[in-house]
Design an enzyme around this catalytic site. Structure first.
Site, PDB file in Angstrom:
ATOM      1  CG  HIS A 262      -1.698   1.240   1.366  1.00  0.00           C
ATOM      2  ND1 HIS A 262      -2.836   1.476   0.640  1.00  0.00           N
ATOM      3  CD2 HIS A 262      -1.510   2.335   2.136  1.00  0.00           C
ATOM      4  CE1 HIS A 262      -3.327   2.650   0.963  1.00  0.00           C
ATOM      5  NE2 HIS A 262      -2.536   3.201   1.877  1.00  0.00           N
ATOM      6  CG  ASP A 264      -0.932   6.486   1.835  1.00  0.00           C
ATOM      7  OD1 ASP A 264      -2.007   6.035   1.411  1.00  0.00           O
ATOM      8  OD2 ASP A 264      -0.593   6.411   3.024  1.00  0.00           O
ATOM      9  CG  ASP A 374      -5.466   3.990   4.141  1.00  0.00           C
ATOM     10  OD1 ASP A 374      -5.981   3.818   5.250  1.00  0.00           O
ATOM     11  OD2 ASP A 374      -4.567   4.819   3.937  1.00  0.00           O
ATOM     12  CG  HIS A 578      -6.630   7.527   0.673  1.00  0.00           C
ATOM     13  ND1 HIS A 578      -6.369   6.505  -0.214  1.00  0.00           N
ATOM     14  CD2 HIS A 578      -5.768   7.349   1.693  1.00  0.00           C
ATOM     15  CE1 HIS A 578      -5.399   5.745   0.265  1.00  0.00           C
ATOM     16  NE2 HIS A 578      -5.007   6.238   1.425  1.00  0.00           N
TER      17      HIS A 578
END
Length: 1006
Positions: A262, A264, A374, A578
């Site tokens: 993951h 970001d 997420d 996000h």
């Protein structure tokens, strides 16, 4: 038998820590090290490789915040190591207790070929297996000294979040640069014992299986000579074969492991660093795919794939090869893992359009799952968008973070506002960074809420955010857990394979209707107001640019800016990630976002102006261009004409120092404090403001959440409130139809202009705040004389209803919620809307008056500004401008119209001719969200619309050009057989829509 269980378990822990793990590398020699510190921003790989480094050594401090250092390590494999496996151990100064969020490296060979990433728990580089002895070793490391922003203790304000304030102090100490012998037998023994020890700890103390493992571990430890671990490791492994080969019971929970990292797209690092994080991780994961035949890795976010293609072509070649083999898998079909609450209807659709199209164009792969592990909650309009993009599944695990209520399902159908259902899975492992630890797998099996009906779940496996993804240790553990008694059964699988199995075994899962509200991170609807305003403005400018450019292309041959619009859309979509749009990134990210939004606004204004000039021609007629989906001032939707203005507003002074505004449709009373004490609707004979209360009331709260400062607002913030009622001045506006109010509080200042436009049933409130508070929350309150148990908030392609009461813990937890352009409250026959041009967060509460009429006061409060100090200690300091409007007597249709009006003001210019709309729709309940030319360059006109009032609708769409054919399409503008087919009649098309139904039509021009 005497109970010595705890004794054996303690022995296992110590032997692993002090003897076995160190013996994985029994011999080592130091490498020679030299370093070149790149000045400023990162340099191209070729430049870093060619730079002349200076000698350095282990123990040296290195790396200013956000700097890049190029290390060169050289050495020679000892002749005595011939026939052994040799690895370089390269520790840049990692904190192994924090898998990501710190320094990282990417290793290159001298020719520039990337080898793999270096991360806190992945510090090795294979030199040879076996080596001949005498090999010369030369490696280059592009090392990023990204500072630790989220440190220990966490959430402390820090200047490290922007290179302009971070300083130059070295952040890390070079810890190890060695060549070492890798003993695979010891490594395998360590993993055997880790898997068994972790499993044993999760089994009941009185279970036979736990004691079988305990005794096998004891026998293995007895077989190890602690003075000769490497010579006795194989003997110890043999003592474990029995317990490692015992098969799982038939009813064991089944876990589909998906390799994952993951990442970001921005958060505690800037966008440019994400480009490098992805390159490091992808280099490691493609290498792991080559080494491990069962391993499957999935990566979402088409933007990150595009970065690899653009910036790391040598890595991209390895990616394409791994994708072709089916083991490096595009996931999610979105441009980024975006926020889903705040993006507008078209933007949410385009996340899937651009994401899916990238994977189709590059690999011919059609994603059918949305992958959003997420994201901070999910808007109720999303299921229809997923379906319209050709998707049918959704994965997230973030709802497990909710503070108040445990979600009742892990696998279910999620039903959106229009009735669309999407098969949805929440991994019960409750993390998107699974490491194959026994406690995680046991938690997944125990936690799974659909036992007895289903038994499959998914585990995203790997370290994220700079942790480097899946490790070889995780893969080795999964191999042992494939069929092991006492453990869930683990298999590496693609997301598609998991969803197909899960859906097949659970064809009629339970249904959850409405939004998936995250009971946490509610303040992300308000933090970083300029970023949110940039997004809202960018979305509406893109609508205008597409509309006017398409109209001009059809009417005048204006060159439609395909490339420019594609690029700008992708930029806006990227910034909906996000942690960007929600305002939870470091100062650097938001500083760059502000500049980016200004740049694209200027570019879009240029496209709009050029198209409108082409349409209007040269002349002296005053024209208003109306890009909104409804006519106003006599100007049709999507057209241009001289505006018609009727009526006037009277401004009168009051004895108390206030003013009255009256335009015949509304009468507004502003008192000497600058507060709105009355908004009277003469047609309905209704007062809008609750008795004894005042609207346009600014309220200030302390705002110091327990953690996650930029993300969270905790309910106790409401316990203390200051009403900002003191005014420096309340004066008549210069236009004679407005009142100007100036207030000061703390270190801040507010200037408001209250305007009652002629001929309109709305009070417009323009608010300018020069904000210099910290850890405060500013709200704008409208106490309404309305009795209602629910209210409507606009979301993608419709609106969602929420209760005004708090009967249950689920309702109480929604004390801060999201809306797009409006909220609407209604008693039968009379309602009120509050519309906005750039805010999202709000709350609605109700009280019953205990004196007077004992009526109900329902208060809408708009969230304007916050001032958290982490991760950006200067969040939102400075000047902000907001526009809101209060609409008494408004239906839901009025709320829809006025929401568009405030976000798409008319553009005025002079020209030679009026402009007829490219398409018109004869029903105001059917709202057109996009008019554009087809992305494939054919010149077809694409029109997207939806039913916006929540009821059934029949509408006729009329094209302002000759139509040769009409096709219903999906969001990617491909023929789609879902929904009722259109009924064409020449240049007109009649459609019938369900409540909130979304339709895309492709009109072929004759």
């Amino acid at each position: 038998m005497h109970d010595d269980r705890t004794l054996v378990e303690a022995r296992l822990r110590r032997v692993l820590d002090e003897r076995l793990r160190p013996a994985v590398y029994p011999q080592s020699v130091p490498l020679r090290v030299a370093v070149w510190h790149a000045p400023g921003e990162p340099v191209p790989v070729a430049q870093g490789l060619a730079a002349e480094p200076e000698p350095t050594e282990v123990g040296t401090r290195w790396g200013a915040p956000w700097g890049t250092s190029w290390f060169r390590v050289t050495g020679t494999v000892p002749e005595a190591w011939a026939g052994r496996t040799v690895e370089a151990l390269l520790d840049l100064g990692f904190d192994e207790n924090m898998p990501g969020f710190q320094c990282e490296g990417l290793v290159y060979r001298p020719d520039g070929t990337p080898v793999k990433g270096l991360n806190p728990r992945n510090q090795w580089v294979r030199i040879g297996a076996p080596v001949a002895g005498g090999e010369r070793v030369r490696l280059h490391i592009e090392a990023a000294s990204n500072p630790v922003v989220l440190g220990h203790p966490p959430f402390r304000p820090t200047p490290l979040g922007d290179k302009e304030t971070a300083g130059g102090e070295p952040q890390y100490t070079l810890t190890r640069m060695d060549l070492a012998v890798f003993d695979e037998t010891v490594w395998q023994l360590v993993l055997d014992l880790e898997v068994l020890g972790e499993l044993m700890a999760e089994l009941p103390v009185d279970s036979a299986r736990r004691h079988d493992i305990l005794r096998a571990a004891e026998r293995a430890l007895d077989a190890v000579d602690l003075q000769d671990v490497n010579g006795t490791a194989e003997r110890a492994r043999q003592r474990l074969t029995g317990v490692l080969s015992a098969p799982a019971v038939p009813s064991a929970h089944r876990i589909s492991a998906v390799g994952h990292a993951h990442i970001d797209s921005a958060w505690l690092w800037p966008l440019r660093e994400t480009v490098r994080k992805v390159a490091r991780t992808v280099s490691s994961m493609t290498a792991l795919v080559e080494d491990q035949p069962e391993f499957v890795f999935a990566m979402s976010q088409a933007q990150q794939w595009a970065w690899v293609k653009e910036h790391r072509p040598e890595v991209w070649a390895r990616v394409k090869k791994a994708v072709a083999e089916g083991r490096f898998v595009p996931a999610g079909g979105m441009w980024v893992e975006s926020d889903t609450n705040m993006p507008g209807s078209e933007a949410m659709a385009r996340q899937f359009v651009h994401g899916k199209r990238f994977f189709l164009d590059e690999f011919g792969i059609e994603n059918e799952e949305a992958w959003l592990p997420d994201t901070f909650g999910f808007a109720a309009g999303l299921p229809q968008i997923i379906r319209a993009a050709g998707g049918k599944w959704l994965l997230t695990q973030k709802i497990s973070w909710s503070q108040t209520n445990g979600f009742p399902h892990h696998t279910f159908h999620w039903e959106g506002i229009d009735g669309t259902r999407i098969f949805t899975h929440f991994p019960p492992v409750d993390t998107y960074n699974c490491s194959m630890h026994g406690s995680q797998l046991a938690h997944a099996a125990r936690n799974f809420r659909d036992k007895g009906r289903a038994r499959h779940s998914l585990a995203p496996t790997g370290w994220g955010d700079g942790g480097g993804g899946t490790t070889r240790e995780m893969v080795a553990k999964a191999a042992r857990l494939r069929d092991l008694e006492g453990s869930p059964a683990v298999t590496w699988e693609t997301p598609r394979a998991f969803f197909e199995k899960a859906q097949a075994e659970y064809p009629e899962p339970p249904v959850w209707v409405g939004e998936l509200y995250l009971e946490l991170h509610r303040a992300t609807l308000t933090s970083q107001a300029r970023t949110k305003q940039g997004n809202r403005r960018g979305e509406h400018l893109l609508r205008e640019a597409e509309l006017w450019a398409a109209t001009a292309a059809v009417r005048t041959g204006f060159p439609y800016p395909y490339g420019e619009l594609d690029r700008i859309w992708k930029t806006v979509l990227l910034h909906q990630f996000h942690d960007i749009l929600p305002g939870s990134s470091i100062a650097w990210v938001h500083r760059e976002a502000r500049a980016t939004y200004e740049r694209i606004a200027a570019e879009l204004d240029g496209i709009i102006g050029a198209a409108q000039r082409a349409l209007a021609g040269d002349g002296g007629t005053a024209l208003a261009f109306n890009a909104a989906p409804h006519a106003r001032h006599g100007v049709p939707a999507g057209g241009a004409a001289p505006p018609a203005v009727t009526g006037h507003t009277r401004l009168a002074s009051r004895r108390d120092g206030g003013f009255t505004l009256d335009n015949g449709l509304l009468r507004v009373t502003v008192d000497a404090r600058g507060l709105v004490v009355s908004v009277h609707d003469p047609a309905a004979g209704r007062e809008t403001v609750a008795p004894g209360r005042a609207a346009n009331l600014l309220q200030l709260h302390p705002d110091f959440p327990n953690m996650w400062d930029a993300w969270d607002v905790d309910s106790f913030y409401r316990n203390t409130v200051t009403d900002l009622t003191d005014a420096e001045s309340v004066t008549a506006g210069e236009d004679g139809a407005s009142v100007r109010v100036v207030r000061a509080f703390g270190s801040s200042r507010v200037t408001q202009l209250l305007t009652l436009p002629p001929g309109e049933r709305r009070l417009v409130i323009d608010t300018e705040v020069d904000w210099h508070e910290t850890e405060k929350f500013l709200k704008l309150a409208f106490p309404l004389d309305l009795h209602t148990e629910r209210y409507a908030s606009e979301t993608q392609f419709g609106h969602v209803f929420r209760p005004t009461h708090t009967n249950t813990s689920w309702e109480s937890a929604k004390f801060e919620a999201c809306n797009h352009r409006f909220v609407h409250l209604e008693e039968p026959g009379w309602g009120v809307a509050v519309v906005n041009d750039s805010t999202y967060g709000h709350d609605v509460t109700r009280t019953v008056r205990t004196d007077g009429d004992r009526g109900t006061t329902t208060t809408v409060r708009v969230s304007l500004l916050r001032a958290p100090r982490f991760p950006d200690p200067e969040t939102d300091q400075g000047v902000h401008r907001f526009r809101h409007a209060l609409l008494p007597g408004a239906s839901i249709g009025d709320a829809v119209k006025e929401g568009w009006r405030v976000n798409l003001p008319e553009r005025r210019l002079t020209g030679a001719r009026e402009v007829a709309p490219l398409v018109t729709v004869d029903n105001d309940a059917v709202v057109v969200t996009a008019v554009k030319l087809a992305d494939d360059g054919t010149g077809d006109v694409v029109v997207r619309f939806h039913e916006a009032h929540g009821g059934r609708a029949r509408a006729t769409l009329t094209a302002g050009f000759r139509v040769a054919g009409v096709t219903v399409t999906d969001l990617l503008e491909r023929p789609w057989d879902e929904g009722a087919p259109p009924v064409p009649d020449g240049d007109r098309v009649t459609v019938r829509l369900r409540p909130f139904e979304l339709v895309t039509l492709r009109l072929r021009r004759a």
